[in-house]
Design a protein around this motif. Structure first.
Motif, PDB file in Angstrom:
ATOM      1  N   ALA A 252       0.828  -1.203   0.000  1.00  0.00           N
ATOM      2  CA  ALA A 252       0.000   0.000   0.000  1.00  0.00           C
ATOM      3  C   ALA A 252       0.865   1.256   0.000  1.00  0.00           C
ATOM      4  CB  ALA A 252      -0.927  -0.004   1.215  1.00  0.00           C
ATOM      5  N   ALA A 253       1.961   1.243   0.769  1.00  0.00           N
ATOM      6  CA  ALA A 253       2.851   2.399   0.796  1.00  0.00           C
ATOM      7  C   ALA A 253       3.512   2.614  -0.560  1.00  0.00           C
ATOM      8  CB  ALA A 253       3.904   2.216   1.888  1.00  0.00           C
ATOM      9  N   GLU A 254       3.907   1.532  -1.218  1.00  0.00           N
ATOM     10  CA  GLU A 254       4.517   1.651  -2.545  1.00  0.00           C
ATOM     11  C   GLU A 254       3.524   2.188  -3.564  1.00  0.00           C
ATOM     12  OE1 GLU A 254       6.775  -1.206  -5.843  1.00  0.00           O
ATOM     13  OE2 GLU A 254       6.113  -2.007  -3.904  1.00  0.00           O
ATOM     14  N   ALA A 255       2.248   1.797  -3.434  1.00  0.00           N
ATOM     15  CA  ALA A 255       1.216   2.284  -4.351  1.00  0.00           C
ATOM     16  C   ALA A 255       0.665   3.640  -3.952  1.00  0.00           C
ATOM     17  CB  ALA A 255       0.074   1.271  -4.431  1.00  0.00           C
ATOM     18  N   GLU A 256       1.165   4.219  -2.853  1.00  0.00           N
ATOM     19  CA  GLU A 256       0.727   5.520  -2.348  1.00  0.00           C
ATOM     20  C   GLU A 256      -0.781   5.512  -2.054  1.00  0.00           C
ATOM     21  OE1 GLU A 256       1.913   8.643  -4.941  1.00  0.00           O
ATOM     22  OE2 GLU A 256       4.009   7.968  -5.082  1.00  0.00           O
ATOM     23  N   VAL A 257      -1.234   4.451  -1.391  1.00  0.00           N
ATOM     24  CA  VAL A 257      -2.636   4.307  -1.001  1.00  0.00           C
ATOM     25  C   VAL A 257      -2.705   4.368   0.518  1.00  0.00           C
ATOM     26  CG1 VAL A 257      -4.667   2.803  -0.985  1.00  0.00           C
ATOM     27  CG2 VAL A 257      -3.241   2.960  -3.029  1.00  0.00           C
ATOM     28  N   ALA A 258      -3.496   5.292   1.042  1.00  0.00           N
ATOM     29  CA  ALA A 258      -3.656   5.443   2.490  1.00  0.00           C
ATOM     30  C   ALA A 258      -4.705   4.458   2.989  1.00  0.00           C
ATOM     31  CB  ALA A 258      -4.069   6.873   2.830  1.00  0.00           C
ATOM     32  N   VAL A 259      -4.311   3.600   3.912  1.00  0.00           N
ATOM     33  CA  VAL A 259      -5.198   2.563   4.436  1.00  0.00           C
ATOM     34  C   VAL A 259      -5.673   2.962   5.827  1.00  0.00           C
ATOM     35  CG1 VAL A 259      -5.430   0.135   5.050  1.00  0.00           C
ATOM     36  CG2 VAL A 259      -3.980   0.802   3.112  1.00  0.00           C
ATOM     37  N   THR A 260      -6.989   2.934   6.033  1.00  0.00           N
ATOM     38  CA  THR A 260      -7.578   3.193   7.354  1.00  0.00           C
ATOM     39  C   THR A 260      -8.389   1.973   7.768  1.00  0.00           C
ATOM     40  OG1 THR A 260      -9.520   4.239   6.356  1.00  0.00           O
ATOM     41  CG2 THR A 260      -7.688   5.666   6.960  1.00  0.00           C
ATOM     42  N   ILE A 261      -8.286   1.619   9.048  1.00  0.00           N
ATOM     43  CA  ILE A 261      -8.948   0.417   9.555  1.00  0.00           C
ATOM     44  C   ILE A 261      -9.850   0.812  10.713  1.00  0.00           C
ATOM     45  CG2 ILE A 261      -8.623  -1.855  10.594  1.00  0.00           C
ATOM     46  CD1 ILE A 261      -5.901  -2.003   9.267  1.00  0.00           C
ATOM     47  N   SER A 262     -11.098   0.338  10.661  1.00  0.00           N
ATOM     48  CA  SER A 262     -12.047   0.512  11.765  1.00  0.00           C
ATOM     49  C   SER A 262     -12.629  -0.866  12.071  1.00  0.00           C
ATOM     50  CB  SER A 262     -13.147   1.507  11.370  1.00  0.00           C
ATOM     51  OG  SER A 262     -14.117   1.595  12.398  1.00  0.00           O
ATOM     52  N   ALA A 263     -11.913  -1.599  12.915  1.00  0.00           N
ATOM     53  CA  ALA A 263     -12.248  -3.006  13.137  1.00  0.00           C
ATOM     54  C   ALA A 263     -12.863  -3.185  14.515  1.00  0.00           C
ATOM     55  CB  ALA A 263     -11.008  -3.884  12.995  1.00  0.00           C
ATOM     56  N   ALA A 264     -14.178  -3.405  14.535  1.00  0.00           N
ATOM     57  CA  ALA A 264     -14.863  -3.794  15.759  1.00  0.00           C
ATOM     58  C   ALA A 264     -15.069  -5.313  15.751  1.00  0.00           C
ATOM     59  CB  ALA A 264     -16.200  -3.078  15.874  1.00  0.00           C
ATOM     60  N   GLU A 265     -15.364  -5.867  16.908  1.00  0.00           N
ATOM     61  CA  GLU A 265     -15.518  -7.315  17.013  1.00  0.00           C
ATOM     62  C   GLU A 265     -16.657  -7.787  16.107  1.00  0.00           C
ATOM     63  OE1 GLU A 265     -16.076 -10.794  20.421  1.00  0.00           O
ATOM     64  OE2 GLU A 265     -16.494  -8.699  20.880  1.00  0.00           O
ATOM     65  N   ALA A 266     -16.360  -8.775  15.272  1.00  0.00           N
ATOM     66  CA  ALA A 266     -17.349  -9.343  14.347  1.00  0.00           C
ATOM     67  C   ALA A 266     -17.022 -10.823  14.177  1.00  0.00           C
ATOM     68  CB  ALA A 266     -17.326  -8.626  13.001  1.00  0.00           C
ATOM     69  N   VAL A 267     -17.657 -11.655  14.979  1.00  0.00           N
ATOM     70  CA  VAL A 267     -17.358 -13.085  15.020  1.00  0.00           C
ATOM     71  C   VAL A 267     -18.251 -13.818  14.035  1.00  0.00           C
ATOM     72  CG1 VAL A 267     -17.272 -15.143  16.470  1.00  0.00           C
ATOM     73  CG2 VAL A 267     -16.660 -12.900  17.428  1.00  0.00           C
ATOM     74  N   VAL A 268     -17.627 -14.672  13.216  1.00  0.00           N
ATOM     75  CA  VAL A 268     -18.357 -15.536  12.280  1.00  0.00           C
ATOM     76  C   VAL A 268     -17.889 -16.968  12.506  1.00  0.00           C
ATOM     77  CG1 VAL A 268     -18.586 -13.696  10.579  1.00  0.00           C
ATOM     78  CG2 VAL A 268     -16.660 -15.279  10.441  1.00  0.00           C
ATOM     79  N   THR A 269     -18.683 -17.906  12.036  1.00  0.00           N
ATOM     80  CA  THR A 269     -18.339 -19.324  12.131  1.00  0.00           C
ATOM     81  C   THR A 269     -17.937 -19.812  10.746  1.00  0.00           C
ATOM     82  OG1 THR A 269     -19.894 -19.661  13.938  1.00  0.00           O
ATOM     83  CG2 THR A 269     -19.155 -21.614  12.755  1.00  0.00           C
ATOM     84  N   GLY A 270     -16.703 -20.276  10.615  1.00  0.00           N
ATOM     85  CA  GLY A 270     -16.248 -20.724   9.306  1.00  0.00           C
ATOM     86  C   GLY A 270     -14.816 -21.195   9.350  1.00  0.00           C
ATOM     87  N   ASP A 271     -14.208 -21.223   8.164  1.00  0.00           N
ATOM     88  CA  ASP A 271     -12.833 -21.667   8.011  1.00  0.00           C
ATOM     89  C   ASP A 271     -11.927 -20.444   8.051  1.00  0.00           C
ATOM     90  OD1 ASP A 271     -10.356 -22.290   6.203  1.00  0.00           O
ATOM     91  OD2 ASP A 271     -11.160 -24.248   6.777  1.00  0.00           O
ATOM     92  N   ALA A 272     -11.001 -20.409   9.002  1.00  0.00           N
ATOM     93  CA  ALA A 272     -10.152 -19.231   9.183  1.00  0.00           C
ATOM     94  C   ALA A 272      -9.268 -18.984   7.964  1.00  0.00           C
ATOM     95  CB  ALA A 272      -9.292 -19.398  10.435  1.00  0.00           C
ATOM     96  N   ALA A 273      -8.742 -20.044   7.347  1.00  0.00           N
ATOM     97  CA  ALA A 273      -7.862 -19.869   6.196  1.00  0.00           C
ATOM     98  C   ALA A 273      -8.612 -19.278   5.006  1.00  0.00           C
ATOM     99  CB  ALA A 273      -7.221 -21.208   5.822  1.00  0.00           C
ATOM    100  N   LEU A 274      -9.824 -19.774   4.769  1.00  0.00           N
ATOM    101  CA  LEU A 274     -10.609 -19.235   3.656  1.00  0.00           C
ATOM    102  C   LEU A 274     -11.035 -17.797   3.927  1.00  0.00           C
ATOM    103  CD1 LEU A 274     -12.885 -22.275   2.694  1.00  0.00           C
ATOM    104  CD2 LEU A 274     -10.844 -21.443   1.520  1.00  0.00           C
ATOM    105  N   LEU A 275     -11.419 -17.502   5.155  1.00  0.00           N
ATOM    106  CA  LEU A 275     -11.804 -16.130   5.480  1.00  0.00           C
ATOM    107  C   LEU A 275     -10.614 -15.184   5.365  1.00  0.00           C
ATOM    108  CD1 LEU A 275     -14.146 -16.819   8.539  1.00  0.00           C
ATOM    109  CD2 LEU A 275     -14.825 -16.103   6.248  1.00  0.00           C
TER     110      LEU A 275
END
Length: 380
Positions: A252-275
């Motif tokens: 992202a830094a090389e592509a000059e793209v500013a990344v913002t994250i707003s991560a609240a708890e969101a639990v799902v049931t599934g395969d961790a590798a696929l997710l």
């Protein structure tokens, strides 16, 4: 209107129609029999002649007596016919309502195999092709329909499983020669007597080889992501987003793209590798199909018990009618094959859709007014 309701109404309507016809026939028969029991005019004259001699009554008195008796008999007959008609209508109403209730029960019993077929078809469409109806009972139309459906599912299951095995085996078989090619190219480029042309050619060949490796990895992931998770477990999307975003920080830094994250708890049931692959493909898509100085916003949240992942990026303007094509393998916007692009192999969003489907999630892509996409993944 449901088929069970329609069958019940048809059965009840047929019963009421048949009952109405039966009441009409019985009423006509009773009326004719009652009318036949009344004295005929000739019988009245004959009776008048005999009664005058025995009773010593005048003709006027006798006629009045006969008229009174006949009128009372007629009134009694009318009352009887009215009682028969009213009682028949009441009986028809009561028995008809019972018939409607029993008709609903019978319709439900008859349509139960169809409900089983529908439920199995829905589960198969949402998850896998391994389930079967296995309907037990007499060899009637519904049993033959269920057996035909089971046979179709078996053929589809074999076809899809064969396709997945072919893609997986082909991907594994192609990985070995590509790894050998990469090694040979690196060795040739590292030779002391290699000039700048050889090193330039080796760099181009390594780039092509790396792209082929990404293509094979994508095909293998696409084949593996199209089956339900074998051992699903609770996974927090916020943790996955934080982990994957850190891996793409340098890109992202090389592509000059500013990344913002707003991560609240969101639990799902599934395969961790696929997710994790789903999140990685969405983030990679948001970075590689962006513009210098653009933004990439990633968020996770839980709304009414449903986990939601959102990835919004700036970039080229995407028309609404091109959205569906973006999820097709080897396709890109503006009607061009994404396989032509050096930024990817054209399988990222296809894998996202496949992973979401096996997790019963809904994927939605909406064009941003200023360019780019707003991606939303809603999990059950």
């Amino acid at each position: 209107m449901r088929l069970r309701t329609r069958l019940t109404l048809w059965y009840g309507g047929a019963f009421f129609a048949a009952g109405a016809v039966l009441i009409a026939v019985v009423y006509l028969i009773v009326r004719d029999r009652v009318a036949a029991n009344l004295p005929a005019p000739g019988d009245s004259v004959e009776y008048l002649v005999q009664a005058r001699a025995q009773l010593g009554m005048s003709e006027e008195q006798l006629l009045s007596l006969i008229d009174t008796v006949v009128q009372r008999q007629q009134d009694a007959n009318d009352a009887t016919l009215q009682g028969v008609l009213l009682g028949s209508v009441v009986a028809l109403a009561v028995v008809g309502l019972l018939a409607v209730v029993f008709g609903a029960l019978i319709a439900g019993r008859v349509l139960r195999p169809i409900d089983d077929i529908t439920a199995t078809a829905r589960r198969v469409a949402d998850r896998s092709l391994h389930e079967r109806i296995n309907l037990h009972g007499p060899n009637d139309e519904l049993k033959r329909l269920a057996d035909t459906f089971d046979g179709m599912l078996a053929r589809l299951d074999r076809a899809f499983e064969g396709q997945r095995r072919f893609v997986a085996n082909a991907s594994h078989e192609l990985k070995t020669p590509l790894a050998i090619n990469r090694t040979l190219i690196e060795v040739a480029a590292a030779e002391p007597d290699a000039d700048h042309r050889v090193r330039g050619l080796a760099a181009n060949l390594l780039a092509v080889n790396e792209r082929h490796e990404r293509l094979i990895d994508g095909l293998l992931t696409l084949a593996e992501s199209d089956r339900a998770p074998a051992d699903p477990a609770p996974v927090d999307l916020a943790d996955i987003v934080a982990h994957v975003a850190a891996q793409f920080a340098a890109e992202a830094a090389e592509a000059e793209v500013a990344v913002t994250i707003s991560a609240a708890e969101a639990v799902v049931t599934g395969d961790a590798a696929l997710l994790e692959r789903l999140v990685a493909n969405l983030i990679a898509n948001g970075i590689r199909h962006n513009r210098p100085g653009g933004t990439l916003a990633i968020g996770t949240t839980a709304i009414e018990g449903r986990a939601r992942l959102t990835v919004a990026n700036t970039g080229p303007v995407v028309a609404a009618y091109e959205i569906d094509a973006l999820f097709q393998p080897f396709r890109r916007g503006e009607g061009r094959d994404r396989v032509e692009s050096v930024r990817g192999v054209g399988l990222g969003l296809s894998i996202v859709e496949s992973v979401a489907r096996v997790h019963d999630a809904d994927v939605e892509a909406v064009p941003n007014p200023g360019g780019g996409l707003w991606m939303t993944v809603d999990f059950p």
